[in-house]
Design a protein around this motif. Structure first.
Motif, mmCIF file in Angstrom:
data_model
loop_
_atom_site.group_PDB
_atom_site.id
_atom_site.type_symbol
_atom_site.label_atom_id
_atom_site.label_comp_id
_atom_site.label_asym_id
_atom_site.label_seq_id
_atom_site.Cartn_x
_atom_site.Cartn_y
_atom_site.Cartn_z
ATOM 1 N N ALA A 31 83.393 4.853 42.419
ATOM 2 C CA ALA A 31 84.793 4.795 42.006
ATOM 3 C C ALA A 31 85.078 3.451 41.349
ATOM 4 C CB ALA A 31 85.689 4.980 43.222
ATOM 5 N N PRO A 32 86.132 3.417 40.532
ATOM 6 C CA PRO A 32 86.542 2.127 39.966
ATOM 7 C C PRO A 32 86.971 1.169 41.072
ATOM 8 C CG PRO A 32 87.741 3.965 38.919
ATOM 9 C CD PRO A 32 86.902 4.526 40.020
ATOM 10 N N ALA A 33 87.099 -0.080 40.756
ATOM 11 C CA ALA A 33 87.361 -1.133 41.733
ATOM 12 C C ALA A 33 88.616 -0.893 42.576
ATOM 13 C CB ALA A 33 87.421 -2.491 41.033
ATOM 14 N N PRO A 34 89.785 -0.509 41.996
ATOM 15 C CA PRO A 34 90.963 -0.332 42.862
ATOM 16 C C PRO A 34 90.765 0.789 43.882
ATOM 17 C CG PRO A 34 91.650 -0.511 40.563
ATOM 18 C CD PRO A 34 90.146 -0.421 40.589
ATOM 19 N N GLN A 35 90.155 1.887 43.477
ATOM 20 C CA GLN A 35 89.921 2.976 44.421
ATOM 21 C C GLN A 35 88.892 2.565 45.467
ATOM 22 O OE1 GLN A 35 88.902 6.356 42.058
ATOM 23 N NE2 GLN A 35 91.046 6.948 41.743
ATOM 24 N N ALA A 36 87.898 1.805 45.064
ATOM 25 C CA ALA A 36 86.882 1.338 46.008
ATOM 26 C C ALA A 36 87.528 0.428 47.051
ATOM 27 C CB ALA A 36 85.771 0.603 45.261
ATOM 28 N N ALA A 37 88.474 -0.391 46.631
ATOM 29 C CA ALA A 37 89.163 -1.272 47.579
ATOM 30 C C ALA A 37 89.991 -0.447 48.563
ATOM 31 C CB ALA A 37 90.055 -2.259 46.820
ATOM 32 N N GLN A 38 90.668 0.606 48.039
ATOM 33 C CA GLN A 38 91.441 1.482 48.915
ATOM 34 C C GLN A 38 90.533 2.177 49.916
ATOM 35 O OE1 GLN A 38 93.606 4.298 46.587
ATOM 36 N NE2 GLN A 38 95.561 3.288 46.973
ATOM 37 N N GLN A 39 89.411 2.701 49.430
ATOM 38 C CA GLN A 39 88.470 3.400 50.303
ATOM 39 C C GLN A 39 87.911 2.434 51.352
ATOM 40 O OE1 GLN A 39 87.857 6.648 50.289
ATOM 41 N NE2 GLN A 39 86.460 6.506 52.005
ATOM 42 N N GLY A 40 87.602 1.222 50.930
ATOM 43 C CA GLY A 40 87.096 0.234 51.873
ATOM 44 C C GLY A 40 88.118 -0.086 52.948
ATOM 45 N N ALA A 41 89.390 -0.182 52.553
ATOM 46 C CA ALA A 41 90.451 -0.437 53.533
ATOM 47 C C ALA A 41 90.579 0.733 54.497
ATOM 48 C CB ALA A 41 91.778 -0.683 52.814
ATOM 49 N N ARG A 42 90.478 1.978 53.969
ATOM 50 C CA ARG A 42 90.570 3.155 54.832
ATOM 51 C C ARG A 42 89.393 3.206 55.794
ATOM 52 N NH1 ARG A 42 90.933 7.561 51.214
ATOM 53 N NH2 ARG A 42 93.119 7.070 51.062
ATOM 54 N N ASP A 43 88.185 2.909 55.302
ATOM 55 C CA ASP A 43 87.010 2.906 56.180
ATOM 56 C C ASP A 43 87.134 1.822 57.252
ATOM 57 O OD1 ASP A 43 85.955 5.009 54.805
ATOM 58 O OD2 ASP A 43 84.583 3.787 53.585
ATOM 59 N N ALA A 44 87.634 0.656 56.866
ATOM 60 C CA ALA A 44 87.811 -0.420 57.838
ATOM 61 C C ALA A 44 88.850 -0.019 58.877
ATOM 62 C CB ALA A 44 88.242 -1.705 57.126
ATOM 63 N N ARG A 45 89.905 0.684 58.411
ATOM 64 C CA ARG A 45 90.944 1.131 59.341
ATOM 65 C C ARG A 45 90.378 2.154 60.322
ATOM 66 N NH1 ARG A 45 96.279 3.866 57.018
ATOM 67 N NH2 ARG A 45 96.562 5.262 58.765
ATOM 68 N N SER A 46 89.531 3.087 59.837
ATOM 69 C CA SER A 46 88.925 4.086 60.714
ATOM 70 C C SER A 46 87.944 3.431 61.678
ATOM 71 C CB SER A 46 88.200 5.151 59.894
ATOM 72 O OG SER A 46 89.141 5.866 59.135
ATOM 73 N N ALA A 47 87.200 2.435 61.186
ATOM 74 C CA ALA A 47 86.216 1.770 62.037
ATOM 75 C C ALA A 47 86.904 0.938 63.114
ATOM 76 C CB ALA A 47 85.307 0.884 61.188
ATOM 77 N N SER A 48 88.083 0.368 62.773
ATOM 78 C CA SER A 48 88.776 -0.464 63.748
ATOM 79 C C SER A 48 89.812 0.328 64.538
ATOM 80 C CB SER A 48 89.461 -1.628 63.024
ATOM 81 O OG SER A 48 90.513 -1.118 62.217
ATOM 82 N N CYS A 49 89.728 1.619 64.484
ATOM 83 C CA CYS A 49 90.676 2.478 65.192
ATOM 84 C C CYS A 49 90.566 2.202 66.689
ATOM 85 C CB CYS A 49 90.360 3.935 64.890
ATOM 86 S SG CYS A 49 91.561 5.062 65.572
ATOM 87 N N PRO A 50 91.670 1.835 67.336
ATOM 88 C CA PRO A 50 91.604 1.398 68.729
ATOM 89 C C PRO A 50 91.306 2.515 69.727
ATOM 90 C CG PRO A 50 93.873 1.510 68.014
ATOM 91 C CD PRO A 50 93.025 1.785 66.801
ATOM 92 N N GLY A 51 91.485 3.757 69.349
ATOM 93 C CA GLY A 51 91.200 4.852 70.271
ATOM 94 C C GLY A 51 92.188 4.933 71.416
ATOM 95 N N ARG A 52 93.449 4.621 71.153
ATOM 96 C CA ARG A 52 94.463 4.687 72.200
ATOM 97 C C ARG A 52 94.932 6.133 72.388
ATOM 98 N NH1 ARG A 52 99.855 4.702 70.283
ATOM 99 N NH2 ARG A 52 99.911 4.711 68.022
ATOM 100 N N MET A 53 95.737 6.351 73.381
ATOM 101 C CA MET A 53 96.265 7.681 73.665
ATOM 102 C C MET A 53 97.774 7.651 73.458
ATOM 103 S SD MET A 53 94.156 8.905 76.942
ATOM 104 C CE MET A 53 92.413 8.655 77.041
ATOM 105 N N PRO A 54 98.237 7.996 72.248
ATOM 106 C CA PRO A 54 99.679 7.945 72.000
ATOM 107 C C PRO A 54 100.409 9.024 72.790
ATOM 108 C CG PRO A 54 98.556 8.952 70.152
ATOM 109 C CD PRO A 54 97.496 8.475 71.095
ATOM 110 N N ALA A 55 101.638 8.731 73.135
ATOM 111 C CA ALA A 55 102.471 9.703 73.849
ATOM 112 C C ALA A 55 103.395 10.363 72.833
ATOM 113 C CB ALA A 55 103.290 9.003 74.921
#
Length: 197
Positions: free
Chosen positions: A74-98
């Motif tokens: 992907a072009p650079a802006p989309q790659a940055a978005q994808q990288g942010a999404r992957d980082a967000r998924s990787a850092s997902c805290p795994g909490r239990m929302p109510a």
């Protein structure tokens, strides 16, 4: 089962009356009727299997579980978005929302799905794993952010959308639940009711 129950309700008082007031043949017939009711009850309870609790959350179709082929670079802006999404998924805290609110989706007199709402956090995950159980017009909800490590029976992972600080998740039901009127939703972990809205 219904006929057996009605038979108990009608024949038992009649047989007991005949045991005390009737002649020998009537008493013998009453005893045989009561014994046959007892035998029928024992036979019915040993042969009839109670169905397991119905799971009402629909699992993802098998085609959705097959990973998609790798996308082209992907072009650079989309790659940055994808990288942010992957980082967000990787850092997902795994909490239990109510869940704070639930909206029931009905069509043609049947409950077809639910939408769950809760207050979003800054580190909200892209997905959540949900288990729904239905019993006696009550829907119990268990939620966990992200993909669960161990899959429980009936668990489904669905995408989470965040709008205006409120996270939401739509869960279709595996089998429509018939019936009009009052369903109620309960948080499975705490046992507290979830507001309908």
């Amino acid at each position: 089962m219904f006929v057996l129950g009605v038979s108990w309700l009608v024949l038992t008082p009649l047989c007991l009356w005949n045991l005390f007031r009737g002649g020998t043949l009537v008493r013998l017939t009453s005893v045989l009727a009561l014994v046959s009711l007892e035998v029928a009850t024992i036979w019915t309870t040993t042969t009839v299997q109670i169905p397991p609790r119905t799971l009402i959350a629909a699992p993802l179709p098998s085609a959705a579980r097959i990973p998609a082929p790798a996308p082209a670079p992907a072009p650079a802006p989309q790659a940055a978005q994808q990288g942010a999404r992957d980082a967000r998924s990787a850092s997902c805290p795994g909490r239990m929302p109510a869940p704070e609110r639930v909206r029931l989706a009905r069509r043609q007199g049947s409950l077809r799905g639910v939408t769950l709402f809760w207050t979003a956090r800054a580190d909200e995950c892209d997905t959540a794993t949900v288990v729904l159980r239905h019993r006696n017009r009550t829907i119990r909800v268990w939620m966990r952010d992200g993909e669960a490590e161990s899959r429980t029976s009936g668990a489904t992972t669905r995408p989470v959308s965040v709008t205006g600080g409120v996270a939401s998740l739509q869960v279709p039901l595996a089998q429509p639940v018939r019936g009009e009127g009052g369903f109620r939703a309960i948080d499975g972990r705490t046992g507290r009711p979830i507001a309908l809205g």
